[in-house]
Design an enzyme around this catalytic site. Structure first.
Site, mmCIF file in Angstrom:
data_model
loop_
_atom_site.group_PDB
_atom_site.id
_atom_site.type_symbol
_atom_site.label_atom_id
_atom_site.label_comp_id
_atom_site.label_asym_id
_atom_site.label_seq_id
_atom_site.Cartn_x
_atom_site.Cartn_y
_atom_site.Cartn_z
ATOM 1 N N SER A 95 0.847 -1.181 0.000
ATOM 2 C CA SER A 95 0.000 0.000 0.000
ATOM 3 C C SER A 95 0.883 1.231 0.000
ATOM 4 O O SER A 95 2.034 1.191 0.430
ATOM 5 C CB SER A 95 -0.889 0.027 1.238
ATOM 6 N N ASP A 96 0.361 2.345 -0.511
ATOM 7 C CA ASP A 96 1.001 3.619 -0.233
ATOM 8 C C ASP A 96 0.831 3.883 1.262
ATOM 9 O O ASP A 96 -0.002 3.265 1.928
ATOM 10 C CB ASP A 96 0.372 4.732 -1.066
ATOM 11 N N SER A 97 1.623 4.779 1.786
ATOM 12 C CA SER A 97 1.642 4.971 3.231
ATOM 13 C C SER A 97 0.330 5.583 3.715
ATOM 14 O O SER A 97 0.054 6.750 3.478
ATOM 15 C CB SER A 97 2.822 5.860 3.626
ATOM 16 N N GLY A 98 -0.451 4.769 4.391
ATOM 17 C CA GLY A 98 -1.748 5.199 4.882
ATOM 18 C C GLY A 98 -2.912 4.757 4.029
ATOM 19 O O GLY A 98 -4.064 4.988 4.390
#
Length: 874
Positions: free
Chosen positions: A373-376
């Site tokens: 995932s992208d961060s968050g």
């Protein structure tokens, strides 16, 4: 603050390979700063006998990354962040960075060395399965969490920490000692080079330097040196430059699916394929999958953000625009990593989107790597998108079921972040939303890459384990490549009456907000640039210094006169006075990555911000008949409606990197002949009012990009770029004795039910330099449908790029023949269902340098329409 890099080096690696096996427990490496408070709040207040003792307690306390010691009360404040700094005479603050003493698993001295996962005679898959079978549920979530270093180890199995998520957009984003990582031009400038081998070579340097910096135990470019580097790069960003307003256009190579796909393929091959074919040199992570090109729509109440935006995209646009770059990089480049994006696609958050992650990536394209995932972004599933009104546990379960292997969160800053996986995986299992066995595919795909990097095998014969920072990082050869990359990314947009190159020895007025440009030239996503203190850019040459050095025997007056985005005109008069006293005017104008365009923030206008347009026209008026030159710094395209007509010469440099000022000076004074080509369309300022930013369609009138924009008022087209010399392209079509029509420039191509014996369409191009300067030219090949009808009609592209080649030709000479071969997919079109089809009809093949069309070849495709690749079935 500067942290001594030597204190972070793996001494056992530098002394001897044998000492690696004698790993001991990590010890704190403290960096102390007198008279300052670092970080906000505190986790715990304890007593300490000294700052060093305070550091020890921080190291021992879970979640602590920084501390402040009160010298008067001998109190120690343990903190989980490094945000904020303030002066205080009776305080000593610091951070710790625990060394990754054990760098690999299965060391000879380890009790686990005899376990099957350490047995190199077994297949990698069998070794990975054995390791997964030994993990407890509590150990699994940290292994699936990115940006958690220095956590994430499995001590009882002697499995060291590994950090997923080193940024490598245009160089390794790390700290450094005396040798800082090579920082290349930003990707938009790389795209303007139109040079596949250059893209590969830059990525290869990044991969090799990453290995050396990782061995030396450097961390990312943060004040606390954390997280430690991993060996997977969160790059390249191959999203389409869909709209010039997008804040992250500087991170992508351009607007063309084909160009971006070629960039992705060659970048991937350079980064992953190193000197040891048995192992990956590094792992790419393609960003951001998929249809991601919005940050905040300019900001403001009610505007969508990247965290909650739902990209509504038709099958046609997915297959025609948003899939191709990723598809080619996965299939041809063999990319091993993909990052799912913040946004939703057609109502489903990307990281919970099984159609994107499983059906398209894995089932259709054969992707065999990991997805992060992208961060968050996993947190966004339930907290921002409110997908299916999911609870945190349900959101995590959705990501697991979709195939998101690794979860990254920035909930607590850039270190010790935690993630929804670490917080809620066990809850999801307890609630029966997923089973523990559902984690096995995620673990297998991610852990297998660590085996393929050689982190579980003997290292004696692995060359990647014998790289020294001082002889590997930022070498003279790497700097020479950086210089070439910077040069090749410069585009000459206009050169009226040969205003350029300038003759040295004259009086030059260098004006504009970027007259003293230094840090802004380097762009974003940076590793440490200069040896010394954190955030130092003093080693980057200022534009004013470079122009002064190039103007030998002359004089340069430097007056900025206007800020990047200010509405003040107070400096106009001083700048105009300098212009009136000069022989030549150079205006350094453009955008920046702190105020105007950046990750998290989009533009709302295409024009120069603030008072820059007025400033340019005021300087042109003050110049009278004197030559006026503009140097443009930017990521997304800038509409120069007035300047295109009023300024004599315009040089587009994008964000050119650490050598940008030097190269600009060379271009201005004729020491380098620019040969770059625009990687995106430059629209007029009215574009922003014609096309809604949130509309993801490429074909809604007036269309987007060179393939579909039909208004005809663009300022400079995709592929445009001038030179100080002149070129002629001679196209020599290869004839076939079986087809007299082919000799008449019409290829008769058979269709369904027959072998395509007339494919491929072949021709050679010879580039002749008819001017007085050596230079580069880019041969561009486009296919345009003429009279073509689809069974399932969809808008047809005006043309599409199918091949290109950059070549250097000396003055008065010519290139060897450049051979091109076009096959059926080059003539394929996308129908309304998203199917890639070869349809009968007339096509035109254009050969051009982006400025003039040298020749058109007509190709008649016969037979019935046939589907070359159906749209993936959900």
């Amino acid at each position: 603050f500067f942290f001594c890099a030597a204190s972070l080096m793996r001494i056992e690696v530098l002394l001897s390979v044998g000492l690696i096996a004698a790993a001991s427990s990590p010890q704190p490496q403290c960096s102390l700063h007198n008279g300052v408070i670092v970080g906000s709040g505190f986790l715990k207040q304890v007593s300490a006998t000294s700052p060093e003792n305070c550091c020890d307690q921080c190291f021992a306390y879970d979640g602590c990354v920084s501390f402040t010691y009160a010298t008067d009360t001998k109190e120690c404040f343990l903190k989980d962040n490094v945000y904020g700094q303030s002066a205080s005479a009776d305080r000593i603050s610091g951070t710790f960075a625990s060394r990754t003493v054990a760098t690999r698993a299965c060391q000879k001295s380890s009790p686990t060395a005899s376990m099957p996962f350490c047995d190199t005679t077994l297949s990698t898959d069998d070794r990975v399965k054995d390791l997964i079978s030994r993990l407890t549920l509590e150990e699994k979530a940290p292994l699936l969490t990115a940006r958690e270093s220095p956590l994430g180890a499995v001590p009882r199995l002697d499995i060291p920490e590994y950090d997923w998520g080193t940024n490598c957009i245009h160089g390794v984003q790390s700290r450094c000692g005396e040798q800082c990582p090579t920082s290349f031009p930003n990707p938009n400038a790389q795209g303007a080079a139109w040079n596949r081998t250059l893209w590969r070579d830059m990525a290869a340097v990044t991969g090799r330097e990453l290995r050396a910096l990782w061995l030396a135990d450097y961390g990312e470019n943060h004040i606390d040196n954390l997280p430690h580097l991993g060996l997977d790069c969160w790059s390249p960003n191959i999203n389409i430059n869909r709209d010039p307003r997008w804040g992250r256009n500087l991170e992508t190579p351009g607007e063309c699916p084909y160009l971006n796909g070629q960039y992705g393929q060659w970048h991937t091959q350079g980064l992953q394929e190193g000197q040891d074919s048995r192992y990956l040199q590094a792992v790419v992570t393609l960003k951001h999958w998929d249809a991601y090109s919005l940050e905040d729509d300019g900001g403001g109440k009610g505007k969508p953000t990247r965290h909650n935006f739902n990209a509504v995209v038709s099958p046609h646009d997915l297959a025609d625009t948003y899939f191709p770059a990723f598809k080619n990089t996965v299939r041809a480049g063999k990319a091993k990593g993909v990052m799912c994006s913040y946004n939703a696609v057609n109502g489903v958050p990307s990281c919970a989107n099984s159609f994107l992650l499983q059906t398209v990536l894995r089932d259709t394209w054969g992707f065999d790597g990991y997805v992060t995932s992208d961060s968050g972004a996993v947190e966004d599933i339930y907290a921002q998108h409110h997908y299916l009104n999911a609870t945190p546990a349900q959101g995590v379960a959705a990501a697991v079921r979709a195939g998101c292997d690794v979860d990254s969160s920035l909930d607590k800053g850039h270190t010790r972040t935690g993630s929804p996986y670490t917080w809620y995986l066990q809850d999801a299992i307890k609630q029966g939303l997923i089973q523990e066995d559902d984690l096995s595919p995620l673990l297998h795909r991610s852990i297998k890459l660590r085996f393929e990097l050689g982190l579980f095998d003997p290292i004696e014969d692995q060359p990647y384990w014998h790289l020294d920072v001082n002889t590997t990082v930022n070498t003279p050869e790497h700097q020479a490549l950086n210089k070439l990359a910077t040069q090749q990314g410069v585009v000459l947009l206009k050169n009226k009456a040969q205003a350029l190159p300038l003759k040295p020895g004259r009086t030059i007025a260098l004006v504009g907000p970027h007259a003293n440009a230094q840090q802004v030239l380097v762009g974003n996503y940076l590793g440490q640039i200069c040896p010394g203190k954190f955030g130092d850019f003093s080693c980057v040459t200022k534009l004013s210094d470079a122009v002064t050095a190039g103007n030998q025997g002359g004089h340069v007056t430097v007056v900025e006169g206007v800020d990047v985005d200010s509405n003040s005109t107070a400096g106009f008069a001083q700048a105009a006075a300098a212009v009136k006293a000069a022989d030549v005017v150079v205006m350094a104008m453009g955008l920046d990555v702190s105020k105007v365009e950046r990750e998290g923030h989009d533009r709302t206008s295409l024009s120069l911000p603030g008072q820059q347009n007025s400033f340019v026209e005021a300087m042109v008026a003050a110049a009278g008949d004197k030559p006026t030159v503009m140097v443009l710094v930017n990521g997304g395209a800038v509409a120069l409606d007035q300047a295109k007509e009023s300024v004599d010469a315009i040089v587009e440099i994008f964000y050119p990197g650490v050598l940008g000022a030097e190269v600009v000076s060379e271009v201005l004074f004729g020491l380098y002949n620019p040969g770059g080509k625009m990687p995106y369309t430059v629209y007029a300022s009215s574009y922003a009012s014609k096309v809604p930013f949130t509309d993801m369609s490429m074909t809604s009138p007036p269309g987007r990009g060179y393939r579909y924009y039909s208004a005809g008022d663009e300022l400079w087209p995709f592929g445009w770029g001038l030179s100080y010399t002149t070129f002629v392209l001679d196209v020599q079509q290869q004839t076939s004795s079986s087809s007299s029509s082919r000799r008449r420039n019409t290829g008769v191509i058979s269709g369904a039910g027959e072998r395509n014996t007339e494919f491929p369409v072949r021709f050679d191009v010879v580039v002749r330099n008819t001017g007085g300067s050596d230079g580069d030219e880019v041969v561009q090949v486009y296919v345009a449908p003429g009279s073509v009808n689809l069974t399932h009609p969809a808008p047809l592209p005006r043309k599409k790029l199918v091949s290109f080649e950059r070549v250097h030709v000396r003055a008065g000479s010519q290139s060897p023949p450049i051979s091109f071969s076009l096959d059926a997919p080059d003539f394929a079109l996308t129908d309304s269902k998203g199917d890639i089809v070869l349809a009968p009809g007339l096509f035109h093949v254009f050969v051009t340098n982006g400025v003039e069309v040298s020749k058109a070849i007509d190709v008649q495709v016969g037979g019935a329409e046939r589907v070359l690749e159906p749209f993936p079935a959900a």
